[in-house]
Scaffold this motif. Sequence first.
Motif, PDB file in Angstrom:
ATOM      1  N   GLY A   1       0.828  -1.203   0.000  1.00 18.22           N
ATOM      2  CA  GLY A   1       0.000   0.000   0.000  1.00 18.22           C
ATOM      3  C   GLY A   1       0.866   1.258   0.000  1.00 18.22           C
ATOM      4  N   ARG A   2       0.471   2.282  -0.715  1.00 16.35           N
ATOM      5  CA  ARG A   2       1.284   3.488  -0.892  1.00 16.35           C
ATOM      6  C   ARG A   2       1.770   4.068   0.434  1.00 16.35           C
ATOM      7  NH1 ARG A   2       1.085   8.797  -0.499  1.00 16.35           N
ATOM      8  NH2 ARG A   2      -1.057   8.827   0.179  1.00 16.35           N
ATOM      9  N   LEU A   3       0.887   4.260   1.378  1.00 21.55           N
ATOM     10  CA  LEU A   3       1.272   4.875   2.648  1.00 21.55           C
ATOM     11  C   LEU A   3       2.130   3.926   3.481  1.00 21.55           C
ATOM     12  CD1 LEU A   3       0.985   7.585   3.937  1.00 21.55           C
ATOM     13  CD2 LEU A   3      -1.101   6.816   5.036  1.00 21.55           C
ATOM     14  N   ARG A   4       1.784   2.644   3.491  1.00 19.57           N
ATOM     15  CA  ARG A   4       2.587   1.668   4.247  1.00 19.57           C
ATOM     16  C   ARG A   4       3.976   1.536   3.637  1.00 19.57           C
ATOM     17  NH1 ARG A   4      -2.508  -0.682   4.036  1.00 19.57           N
ATOM     18  NH2 ARG A   4      -1.845  -2.189   2.461  1.00 19.57           N
TER      19      ARG A   4
ATOM     20  N   ASP B   1      15.442   3.761   6.681  1.00 15.10           N
ATOM     21  CA  ASP B   1      16.590   4.666   6.784  1.00 15.10           C
ATOM     22  C   ASP B   1      16.688   5.281   8.179  1.00 15.10           C
ATOM     23  OD1 ASP B   1      18.821   6.128   5.720  1.00 15.10           O
ATOM     24  OD2 ASP B   1      17.521   7.887   5.647  1.00 15.10           O
ATOM     25  N   ALA B   2      15.563   5.752   8.701  1.00 11.57           N
ATOM     26  CA  ALA B   2      15.554   6.482   9.971  1.00 11.57           C
ATOM     27  C   ALA B   2      15.534   5.569  11.197  1.00 11.57           C
ATOM     28  CB  ALA B   2      14.351   7.424  10.024  1.00 11.57           C
ATOM     29  N   GLU B   3      15.054   4.324  11.054  1.00 16.81           N
ATOM     30  CA  GLU B   3      14.929   3.355  12.145  1.00 16.81           C
ATOM     31  C   GLU B   3      13.741   3.667  13.061  1.00 16.81           C
ATOM     32  OE1 GLU B   3      16.095  -0.235  13.873  1.00 16.81           O
ATOM     33  OE2 GLU B   3      17.220   0.719  12.279  1.00 16.81           O
ATOM     34  N   VAL B   4      13.624   4.924  13.477  1.00 22.56           N
ATOM     35  CA  VAL B   4      12.531   5.337  14.352  1.00 22.56           C
ATOM     36  C   VAL B   4      12.108   6.753  13.968  1.00 22.56           C
ATOM     37  CG1 VAL B   4      14.047   6.228  16.166  1.00 22.56           C
ATOM     38  CG2 VAL B   4      11.753   5.459  16.767  1.00 22.56           C
ATOM     39  N   ALA B   5      10.811   7.027  14.094  1.00 23.69           N
ATOM     40  CA  ALA B   5      10.302   8.369  13.791  1.00 23.69           C
ATOM     41  C   ALA B   5       9.082   8.629  14.651  1.00 23.69           C
ATOM     42  CB  ALA B   5       9.925   8.478  12.316  1.00 23.69           C
TER      43      ALA B   5
ATOM     44  N   ARG C   1       8.826   2.454  15.330  1.00 21.62           N
ATOM     45  CA  ARG C   1      10.151   1.854  15.111  1.00 21.62           C
ATOM     46  C   ARG C   1       9.995   0.618  14.234  1.00 21.62           C
ATOM     47  NH1 ARG C   1      14.499   2.659  18.134  1.00 21.62           N
ATOM     48  NH2 ARG C   1      13.223   3.601  19.760  1.00 21.62           N
ATOM     49  N   ILE C   2      10.864   0.466  13.239  1.00 14.78           N
ATOM     50  CA  ILE C   2      10.855  -0.733  12.406  1.00 14.78           C
ATOM     51  C   ILE C   2      11.431  -1.888  13.219  1.00 14.78           C
ATOM     52  CG2 ILE C   2      13.113  -0.296  11.343  1.00 14.78           C
ATOM     53  CD1 ILE C   2      11.842  -1.312   8.679  1.00 14.78           C
ATOM     54  N   THR C   3      10.842  -3.062  13.083  1.00 13.39           N
ATOM     55  CA  THR C   3      11.322  -4.246  13.790  1.00 13.39           C
ATOM     56  C   THR C   3      12.285  -5.026  12.892  1.00 13.39           C
ATOM     57  OG1 THR C   3       9.548  -5.650  12.953  1.00 13.39           O
ATOM     58  CG2 THR C   3       9.121  -4.475  15.032  1.00 13.39           C
ATOM     59  N   LYS C   4      12.942  -6.005  13.476  1.00 12.37           N
ATOM     60  CA  LYS C   4      13.823  -6.869  12.683  1.00 12.37           C
ATOM     61  C   LYS C   4      13.005  -7.580  11.598  1.00 12.37           C
ATOM     62  CE  LYS C   4      17.234 -10.520  13.014  1.00 12.37           C
ATOM     63  NZ  LYS C   4      17.935 -11.469  13.850  1.00 12.37           N
ATOM     64  N   ALA C   5      11.824  -8.067  11.972  1.00 12.26           N
ATOM     65  CA  ALA C   5      10.944  -8.728  11.000  1.00 12.26           C
ATOM     66  C   ALA C   5      10.510  -7.744   9.908  1.00 12.26           C
ATOM     67  CB  ALA C   5       9.719  -9.315  11.698  1.00 12.26           C
TER      68      ALA C   5
ATOM     69  N   MET D   1       7.506   2.274   5.611  1.00 15.18           N
ATOM     70  CA  MET D   1       8.605   1.307   5.654  1.00 15.18           C
ATOM     71  C   MET D   1       9.871   1.874   5.019  1.00 15.18           C
ATOM     72  SD  MET D   1       7.457  -1.207   7.382  1.00 15.18           S
ATOM     73  CE  MET D   1       8.589  -2.556   7.074  1.00 15.18           C
ATOM     74  N   THR D   2       9.722   2.606   3.929  1.00 14.85           N
ATOM     75  CA  THR D   2      10.873   3.231   3.275  1.00 14.85           C
ATOM     76  C   THR D   2      11.514   4.251   4.209  1.00 14.85           C
ATOM     77  OG1 THR D   2       9.881   2.898   1.101  1.00 14.85           O
ATOM     78  CG2 THR D   2      11.617   4.561   1.258  1.00 14.85           C
ATOM     79  N   TYR D   3      10.689   5.077   4.828  1.00 14.51           N
ATOM     80  CA  TYR D   3      11.186   6.100   5.749  1.00 14.51           C
ATOM     81  C   TYR D   3      11.918   5.452   6.925  1.00 14.51           C
ATOM     82  CZ  TYR D   3      11.275  10.544   8.235  1.00 14.51           C
ATOM     83  OH  TYR D   3      11.691  11.696   8.871  1.00 14.51           O
TER      84      TYR D   3
END
Length: 104
Positions: A15-18, A27-31, A76-80, A22-24
């Motif tokens: 999905g465009r927003l998802r 790179d950033a890891e957390v926002a 925050r992005i997870t390892k998964a 994920m792209t953001y």
Amino acid sequence: MTEPGIGRIDEVIHGRLRLGVMTYLSDAEVADFTELKTALGATQGNLSVHLRKLEEAGFVTIEKSFLGRKPLTRVRITKAGRTAFRAYVQAIADLLGTPLAPPG
């Protein structure tokens, strides 16, 4: 053996927003929520729905706290999530016939 072609595209990420989240975060890891909302040009409600879907898939964690008296939501992005995003990018690269550079 991995699934060929378009079947390897993760519908949760696609999905465009998802995909933007994920792209953001890749790179950033957390926002924080406001940072994502601004960067992606999303409404609060729309972003909340998409973050919940990513959280349910285990791709992000959502941490709620306060900064003084102001609520603060951090994503925050997870390892998964990182693994799934990398697989998503690889699947797109494969569909396009473009080699993907190794991570790091």
